[in-house]
Write a protein that holds these residues in place. Structure first.
Motif, PDB file in Angstrom:
ATOM      1  N   VAL A 252      -9.089  -5.351   8.050  1.00 12.22           N
ATOM      2  CA  VAL A 252      -8.156  -6.394   8.019  1.00 12.22           C
ATOM      3  C   VAL A 252      -8.633  -7.678   8.434  1.00 12.22           C
ATOM      4  CG1 VAL A 252      -6.198  -4.715   7.795  1.00 12.22           C
ATOM      5  CG2 VAL A 252      -6.996  -5.583   9.995  1.00 12.22           C
TER       6      VAL A 252
ATOM      7  N   GLY B 146      -8.184  -7.695   0.742  1.00 14.28           N
ATOM      8  CA  GLY B 146      -7.922  -6.421   1.369  1.00 14.28           C
ATOM      9  C   GLY B 146      -7.004  -6.449   2.541  1.00 14.28           C
ATOM     10  N   GLY B 147      -6.461  -5.223   2.885  1.00 16.58           N
ATOM     11  CA  GLY B 147      -5.595  -4.997   4.115  1.00 16.58           C
ATOM     12  C   GLY B 147      -4.189  -5.694   3.650  1.00 16.58           C
TER      13      GLY B 147
ATOM     14  N   ASN C 239      -8.835   0.485   7.027  1.00 21.66           N
ATOM     15  CA  ASN C 239      -9.005  -0.440   6.003  1.00 21.66           C
ATOM     16  C   ASN C 239      -9.385  -1.705   6.642  1.00 21.66           C
ATOM     17  OD1 ASN C 239      -5.699  -0.625   4.543  1.00 21.66           O
ATOM     18  ND2 ASN C 239      -6.534  -0.464   6.845  1.00 21.66           N
TER      19      ASN C 239
ATOM     20  N   SER D  67      -2.141  -8.181   0.636  1.00 23.06           N
ATOM     21  CA  SER D  67      -3.071  -8.402  -0.336  1.00 23.06           C
ATOM     22  C   SER D  67      -2.676  -7.354  -1.520  1.00 23.06           C
ATOM     23  CB  SER D  67      -4.632  -8.081   0.169  1.00 23.06           C
ATOM     24  OG  SER D  67      -5.749  -8.067  -0.876  1.00 23.06           O
TER      25      SER D  67
ATOM     26  N   MET E 247       0.979  -1.193   0.041  1.00 23.37           N
ATOM     27  CA  MET E 247      -0.050   0.041  -0.145  1.00 23.37           C
ATOM     28  C   MET E 247       0.843   1.176   0.153  1.00 23.37           C
ATOM     29  SD  MET E 247      -3.450   0.757  -0.111  1.00 23.37           S
ATOM     30  CE  MET E 247      -3.186   2.018  -1.040  1.00 23.37           C
TER      31      MET E 247
ATOM     32  N   LYS F  94      -3.838  -2.131  -5.605  1.00 20.34           N
ATOM     33  CA  LYS F  94      -3.560  -1.105  -4.508  1.00 20.34           C
ATOM     34  C   LYS F  94      -3.054  -0.030  -5.331  1.00 20.34           C
ATOM     35  CE  LYS F  94      -2.903  -3.656  -0.211  1.00 20.34           C
ATOM     36  NZ  LYS F  94      -2.194  -4.464   0.701  1.00 20.34           N
TER      37      LYS F  94
ATOM     38  N   ASN G 185      -7.261  -3.716  -2.301  1.00 16.20           N
ATOM     39  CA  ASN G 185      -7.844  -3.090  -0.906  1.00 16.20           C
ATOM     40  C   ASN G 185      -8.818  -2.065  -1.217  1.00 16.20           C
ATOM     41  OD1 ASN G 185      -7.520  -2.802   1.981  1.00 16.20           O
ATOM     42  ND2 ASN G 185      -5.718  -1.241   1.627  1.00 16.20           N
TER      43      ASN G 185
END
Ligand code: PMT
Length: 365
Positions: free
Chosen positions: A311, A316-317, A309, A320, A176, A341, A323
């Motif tokens: 998790v 996602g989070g 976010n 990953s 991210m 991302k 997200n």
């Protein structure tokens, strides 16, 4: 003007107000020549579709050319910009986000959308960006919304050593934060990335400071933050470290063991409490009650914005490729739906630019 646009404003009104001729038909039996749409596409220095409906974006993403505007866009060799405007649910749909991703990959610059009250009365992301922001973005060049800004971004996990071979850490991959750094460079910013140990290539144009512990991240961030415009804390910083680090490898002795912990400095809170504070954007990683916990962090750490976010979910989070974010700021919020991302990073930077511009309209973001 498309057929739908003409439902809102007549071509005559548009022509009278703009002082320009208005084109509506692909093949106008009256006066137009068969190749007029190609001439028009070659004549343009750039094409801006504003407002760009979900339907027009879908057509552009899939190469459908069934009216003058979609044909112009397909024939274009100049830069193409779109300023999406639609209902928030339509914007949030996976298919719309896929189309946006496809257009971005094809080199189309996406401006906005902005968050707020919509024509249909609903709240959310989907309002067309303000005309002056659209103009500023175009004048700044493709994707140069952050030209001249200095950003410090933290990414990845920290490692808190127990002994020379063991540490306490978390599942952050750094994806991210690295995506944000890469998108910010593309948007014209000067970026310093303070990164925990991750397995990612450094995006080109980014200056990197590698750290291991939260204390080292604190020192690196504080040393760089005094002349920066934006600080984004995407790192998953360990809140605690072992109170003592053993010089030698800890031996197996007892059936049970207890690790005493000491609190780490809160980096983002320290940045946000400075007299010369930049625009401060935190992240909140939550397994439950996202809105409440993110809101508390926004207030307690005195942030300008927080991107929350989920998790511990299937997607996602942490670690990953994709997200989704729920973004909060004092007095507002917006949802950035599940996507990769890289795209999410661009969308978050757009929200940050808009908020900075709203807070300080004289600042050129
Ligand atoms: O790295 P990836 O695998 O791509 O995963 C991305 C991510 C899930 C790590 C990222 O999106 C994210 O949510 N980062 C923040 C994770 C986190 O630690 O959140 P938090 O709720 O514990 O912390 C809130 C904010 O305070 C964060 O901006 C954090 O960087 C900051 N913080 C926390 C503790 C501390 N001592 N100092 C800090 O600055």
């Amino acid at each position: 003007m498309t057929r739908s646009a003409r439902q809102f404003v007549t071509p005559l009104t548009f022509q009278a107000l703009s002082g320009n001729s208005v084109h509506t038909e692909l093949f106008d039996a009256g006066q137009a020549q068969a190749m007029d749409h190609i001439h028009l596409a070659r004549w343009a220095d750039l094409i801006l579709v504003a407002p760009a409906s979900a339907n027009m974006l879908a057509k552009m993403a899939h190469g459908i050319a069934d009216d003058l505007l979609s044909t112009l866009c397909l024939a274009a060799e100049c830069p193409v910009f779109v300023a999406p405007a639609m209902n928030q649910a339509m914007w949030n749909k996976a298919v719309t986000q896929d189309n946006i991703g496809r257009l971005r990959r094809d080199g189309v610059a996406i401006i906005g959308p902005a968050a707020g009250e919509q024509a249909c009365g609903e709240q959310g992301l989907g309002r067309m960006a303000e005309p002056e922001n659209i103009c500023a973005r175009i004048l700044a060049g493709t994707d140069k919304t952050m030209r001249g800004l200095k950003l410090v971004i933290s990414a990845g996990p920290t490692r808190e050593p127990l002994d020379p071979v063991r540490f306490i850490s978390n599942r952050s991959s750094g994806k991210m934060g690295y995506a944000l750094a890469e998108a910010a460079v593309r948007a014209g910013a000067e970026v310093t990335l303070v990164s925990g140990p991750v397995n990612l290539p450094v995006p080109s144009g980014v200056s990197i400071i590698r750290i291991e512990t939260a204390q080292q991240m604190y020192d690196a961030v504080i040393s760089r933050v005094s002349d920066c415009d934006v600080y984004i804390g995407a790192a998953a910083v360990a809140d605690y470290r072992p109170a003592q680090m053993e010089d030698r490898k800890i031996k197996k002795q007892h059936d049970h063991g207890v690790i005493a912990l000491a609190k780490n400095p809160d980096i983002i809170a320290a940045v946000a409490s400075r007299a010369d504070k930049p625009f401060v954007v935190g992240f909140a990683a939550e397994t439950d009650d996202l809105e409440n916990y993110a809101g508390s962090k926004l207030r307690a750490k005195r942030l300008d914005m927080i991107a929350a976010n989920w998790v511990g979910q299937a997607e996602g989070g942490f670690d990953s490729e994709r997200n989704a974010l729920q973004v909060y700021w004092p007095g507002g919020s917006c949802h950035l739906p599940m996507t990769d991302k890289d795209q999410l990073a661009e969308q978050l930077l757009t929200v940050i630019s808009e908020r900075m511009h709203e807070k300080n309209p004289t600042q050129d973001t």
